[in-house]
Design a protein around this motif. Structure first.
Motif, PDB file in Angstrom:
ATOM      1  N   ALA A 162       0.833  -1.214   0.000  1.00  0.00           N
ATOM      2  CA  ALA A 162       0.000   0.000   0.000  1.00  0.00           C
ATOM      3  C   ALA A 162       0.863   1.258   0.000  1.00  0.00           C
ATOM      4  N   GLN A 163       1.991   1.224   0.728  1.00  0.00           N
ATOM      5  CA  GLN A 163       2.833   2.429   0.795  1.00  0.00           C
ATOM      6  C   GLN A 163       3.321   2.843  -0.590  1.00  0.00           C
ATOM      7  N   SER A 164       3.583   1.836  -1.453  1.00  0.00           N
ATOM      8  CA  SER A 164       4.105   2.162  -2.784  1.00  0.00           C
ATOM      9  C   SER A 164       3.102   2.978  -3.581  1.00  0.00           C
ATOM     10  N   LEU A 165       1.798   2.749  -3.291  1.00  0.00           N
ATOM     11  CA  LEU A 165       0.778   3.497  -4.030  1.00  0.00           C
ATOM     12  C   LEU A 165       0.797   4.986  -3.668  1.00  0.00           C
ATOM     13  N   SER A 166       1.323   5.305  -2.464  1.00  0.00           N
ATOM     14  CA  SER A 166       1.448   6.718  -2.092  1.00  0.00           C
ATOM     15  C   SER A 166       2.374   7.442  -3.059  1.00  0.00           C
ATOM     16  N   ALA A 167       3.398   6.733  -3.532  1.00  0.00           N
ATOM     17  CA  ALA A 167       4.319   7.346  -4.492  1.00  0.00           C
ATOM     18  C   ALA A 167       3.591   7.612  -5.814  1.00  0.00           C
ATOM     19  N   VAL A 168       2.615   6.758  -6.143  1.00  0.00           N
ATOM     20  CA  VAL A 168       1.821   6.978  -7.369  1.00  0.00           C
ATOM     21  C   VAL A 168       0.945   8.227  -7.170  1.00  0.00           C
ATOM     22  N   VAL A 169       0.356   8.351  -5.956  1.00  0.00           N
ATOM     23  CA  VAL A 169      -0.466   9.535  -5.656  1.00  0.00           C
ATOM     24  C   VAL A 169       0.408  10.793  -5.761  1.00  0.00           C
ATOM     25  N   ALA A 170       1.633  10.714  -5.242  1.00  0.00           N
ATOM     26  CA  ALA A 170       2.549  11.864  -5.324  1.00  0.00           C
ATOM     27  C   ALA A 170       2.869  12.182  -6.788  1.00  0.00           C
ATOM     28  N   ALA A 171       3.082  11.147  -7.589  1.00  0.00           N
ATOM     29  CA  ALA A 171       3.388  11.353  -9.013  1.00  0.00           C
ATOM     30  C   ALA A 171       2.253  12.116  -9.691  1.00  0.00           C
ATOM     31  N   ASN A 172       1.016  11.821  -9.265  1.00  0.00           N
ATOM     32  CA  ASN A 172      -0.148  12.509  -9.825  1.00  0.00           C
ATOM     33  C   ASN A 172      -0.154  13.987  -9.507  1.00  0.00           C
ATOM     34  N   SER A 173       0.450  14.342  -8.352  1.00  0.00           N
ATOM     35  CA  SER A 173       0.446  15.765  -7.961  1.00  0.00           C
ATOM     36  C   SER A 173       1.478  16.562  -8.748  1.00  0.00           C
ATOM     37  N   LEU A 174       2.370  15.905  -9.458  1.00  0.00           N
ATOM     38  CA  LEU A 174       3.412  16.631 -10.204  1.00  0.00           C
ATOM     39  C   LEU A 174       2.808  17.412 -11.355  1.00  0.00           C
ATOM     40  N   SER A 175       1.968  16.739 -12.114  1.00  0.00           N
ATOM     41  CA  SER A 175       1.237  17.416 -13.190  1.00  0.00           C
ATOM     42  C   SER A 175       0.111  16.492 -13.623  1.00  0.00           C
ATOM     43  N   GLN A 176      -0.896  17.062 -14.270  1.00  0.00           N
ATOM     44  CA  GLN A 176      -2.080  16.280 -14.621  1.00  0.00           C
ATOM     45  C   GLN A 176      -1.764  15.168 -15.614  1.00  0.00           C
ATOM     46  N   ASP A 177      -1.086  15.545 -16.719  1.00  0.00           N
ATOM     47  CA  ASP A 177      -0.815  14.535 -17.748  1.00  0.00           C
ATOM     48  C   ASP A 177       0.587  13.967 -17.545  1.00  0.00           C
ATOM     49  N   ASN A 178       0.679  13.091 -16.578  1.00  0.00           N
ATOM     50  CA  ASN A 178       1.982  12.565 -16.204  1.00  0.00           C
ATOM     51  C   ASN A 178       1.898  11.045 -16.215  1.00  0.00           C
ATOM     52  N   PRO A 179       2.232  10.407 -17.337  1.00  0.00           N
ATOM     53  CA  PRO A 179       2.128   8.950 -17.340  1.00  0.00           C
ATOM     54  C   PRO A 179       3.082   8.330 -16.331  1.00  0.00           C
ATOM     55  N   VAL A 180       2.561   7.391 -15.555  1.00  0.00           N
ATOM     56  CA  VAL A 180       3.370   6.765 -14.507  1.00  0.00           C
ATOM     57  C   VAL A 180       3.741   5.347 -14.924  1.00  0.00           C
ATOM     58  N   SER A 181       5.032   5.066 -14.857  1.00  0.00           N
ATOM     59  CA  SER A 181       5.494   3.690 -15.063  1.00  0.00           C
ATOM     60  C   SER A 181       5.888   3.154 -13.702  1.00  0.00           C
ATOM     61  N   LEU A 182       5.382   1.980 -13.385  1.00  0.00           N
ATOM     62  CA  LEU A 182       5.664   1.382 -12.081  1.00  0.00           C
ATOM     63  C   LEU A 182       6.736   0.319 -12.280  1.00  0.00           C
ATOM     64  N   LEU A 183       7.807   0.403 -11.511  1.00  0.00           N
ATOM     65  CA  LEU A 183       8.883  -0.589 -11.657  1.00  0.00           C
ATOM     66  C   LEU A 183       8.804  -1.594 -10.521  1.00  0.00           C
ATOM     67  N   LEU A 184       8.619  -2.855 -10.882  1.00  0.00           N
ATOM     68  CA  LEU A 184       8.578  -3.942  -9.896  1.00  0.00           C
ATOM     69  C   LEU A 184       9.728  -4.888 -10.188  1.00  0.00           C
ATOM     70  N   ALA A 185      10.434  -5.313  -9.170  1.00  0.00           N
ATOM     71  CA  ALA A 185      11.521  -6.272  -9.393  1.00  0.00           C
ATOM     72  C   ALA A 185      11.404  -7.403  -8.390  1.00  0.00           C
ATOM     73  N   GLY A 186      11.872  -8.548  -8.778  1.00  0.00           N
ATOM     74  CA  GLY A 186      11.819  -9.709  -7.902  1.00  0.00           C
ATOM     75  C   GLY A 186      12.072 -10.946  -8.730  1.00  0.00           C
ATOM     76  N   SER A 187      11.606 -12.069  -8.236  1.00  0.00           N
ATOM     77  CA  SER A 187      11.726 -13.276  -9.050  1.00  0.00           C
ATOM     78  C   SER A 187      10.568 -14.203  -8.711  1.00  0.00           C
ATOM     79  N   GLY A 188      10.164 -14.956  -9.716  1.00  0.00           N
ATOM     80  CA  GLY A 188       9.131 -15.963  -9.483  1.00  0.00           C
ATOM     81  C   GLY A 188       7.719 -15.465  -9.718  1.00  0.00           C
ATOM     82  N   SER A 189       6.758 -16.382  -9.397  1.00  0.00           N
ATOM     83  CA  SER A 189       5.371 -16.131  -9.782  1.00  0.00           C
ATOM     84  C   SER A 189       4.740 -14.973  -8.999  1.00  0.00           C
ATOM     85  N   SER A 190       5.182 -14.759  -7.746  1.00  0.00           N
ATOM     86  CA  SER A 190       4.525 -13.693  -6.971  1.00  0.00           C
ATOM     87  C   SER A 190       4.801 -12.329  -7.594  1.00  0.00           C
TER      88      SER A 190
END
Ligand code: FAD
Length: 373
Positions: free
Chosen positions: A35-63
């Protein structure tokens, strides 16, 4: 010579200016993004209206892939989910993550890179900023515009406005308590972001290789020097073990109610009263540094300047004096209740409800009167 030749000049020349686009670094657990990571998405939205957000996830395996599927539909502003699948990212170690961010930034040319200001973001983002040769702005609590941010200073006693004048990317850590995630319903058919795998084939190559496209094999001595420089910065940390206590209580960082005990509890045995009260209220347990240092509870429960920053709906403090370092971690809570036997305790200056009394009488009474959960 090579260090002075510096990535900075080479990197800057590759940054063609373009409109805002943000890379958000996200953590995942058990097949979902935290859930905390989504706060960074909310912050990204406050930068400007038309701001496409790319989310970077890293790890390994099915999860990892499950988390990517869920992330693709969890917020309308996420336009793509980038997935880096490698054993190197099985644990969130700063060195491989920083190199990953450098790789993704060089390919994506983002104007902003954002992570939440927790142990994950604080560990990884500054190292990535060093690789990209920019200065990160940390602990952001408000955003005035794409390059103007508010952050606390002097243990939260003053707020400072920072104008970022550096090169792209502008890298930020944001406090999740300042960018709460509203409940959003996303139509999974129309709102799903694209999911792409990050090409990791060049991850172990140095920045010089990517930027100049040099065939270093043709200059063996230069390659040897560069590989030595790169080798210097990797493998300096290694994952040992993860230890966590499954208490069944909510996470301290995101709980709606927090019950905190201070030094006045006197022992680990007495601190169990705080835990019982937290269980009855469905709350998380917090502690002051004095209580942690005295060994009543583990330090992951510490709230404050050098602990966790919390802003629950209800914060209950028992036997807590209200030192500024503690207030720095909880004063943004919506309702603060304090119980202290000293009527002059500074905690009463921030409390909405204060009770001058002995916690060894008040807590048993509360436990008796509160209904079973
Ligand atoms: P005390 O200050 O000793 O207060 C105990 C309180 O309990 C008193 O107000 C007393 O009146 C009351 N009391 C005693 N008996 C009873 C009773 N029976 N019933 C009711 N009330 C009673 N602290 C943090 O908490 N978090 C941090 O992140 C943090 N970071 C720090 C960073 C730095 C660089 C430094 C220098 C300090 C930091 N501290 C931090 C420590 C901070 O300065 C205080 O020492 C600490 O918060 C005090 O904890 P306390 O309120 O439990 O103890």
């Amino acid at each position: 010579l090579l260090q002075n030749l510096s990535k900075r000049h080479l990197l800057r020349s590759t940054f063609a200016s373009r409109s805002a686009s943000t890379l958000v670094l996200a953590e995942h657990e058990g097949g979902s993004i935290k859930a905390q990571s989504l706060s960074a998405v909310v912050a990204a939205n406050s930068l400007s209206q038309d701001n496409p957000v790319s989310l970077l996830l890293a790890g390994s395996g099915s999860s990892l892939h499950q988390a990517a599927e869920k992330a693709a539909t969890c917020h309308p502003s996420i336009s793509q989910v980038l997935v880096a699948d490698s054993e190197k990212f099985a644990y969130p170690l700063a060195e491989p993550w920083a190199k990953l961010i450098q790789l993704v930034q060089l390919k994506g040319d983002y104007s902003h890179v954002i992570a939440t200001s927790d142990s994950f973001g604080k560990n990884i983002l500054p190292r990535a900023a060093a690789l990209l040769d920019v200065s990160p702005v940390t602990d952001v609590v408000d955003i005035n515009g794409p390059h103007q941010f508010i952050r606390p200073i002097y243990a939260g006693n003053a707020l400072c406005t920072v104008q970022y004048t550096g090169a792209n990317p502008c890298m930020l850590t944001v406090r999740s308590t300042s960018f709460p995630v509203p409940h959003i319903s996303v139509d999974s058919k129309s709102g799903a972001a694209s999911i792409s795998e990050v090409d990791l084939s060049t991850l172990d190559e140095g920045p010089f290789t990517w930027i100049l496209g040099l065939q270093l094999e043709s200059i063996p001595c230069l390659e040897a020097i560069i590989l030595t420089l790169i080798a210097d910065s990797v493998g300096k940390s290694r994952f040992m073990k993860l230890s966590s206590q499954d208490t069944g209580r909510p996470d301290l960082g995101s709980a709606k109610i927090v019950v905190t005990g201070g030094r006045a509890l006197k022992s680990a045995e007495n601190f169990k009263m705080i835990e019982k009260l937290a269980e009855k209220l469905g709350a998380a347990v917090g502690a002051t540094r004095a209580a942690v240092d005295a060994g009543f509870v583990p330090n992951e429960l510490q709230v404050g300047q050098t602990g966790k920053i919390v802003a629950p709906e209800l914060y209950m403090a028992f036997g807590v004096s209200g030192a500024i370092q503690h207030l720095a971690g909880m004063k943004d809570s919506k309702i603060i209740v304090a119980v202290n036997k000293d009527s002059d305790a500074p905690i009463f200056q921030v409390a909405d409800y204060g009770l001058v009394g002995d916690l060894f009488e008040v807590i048993p009474e509360l436990l008796e009167k509160l209904p079973e959960k």
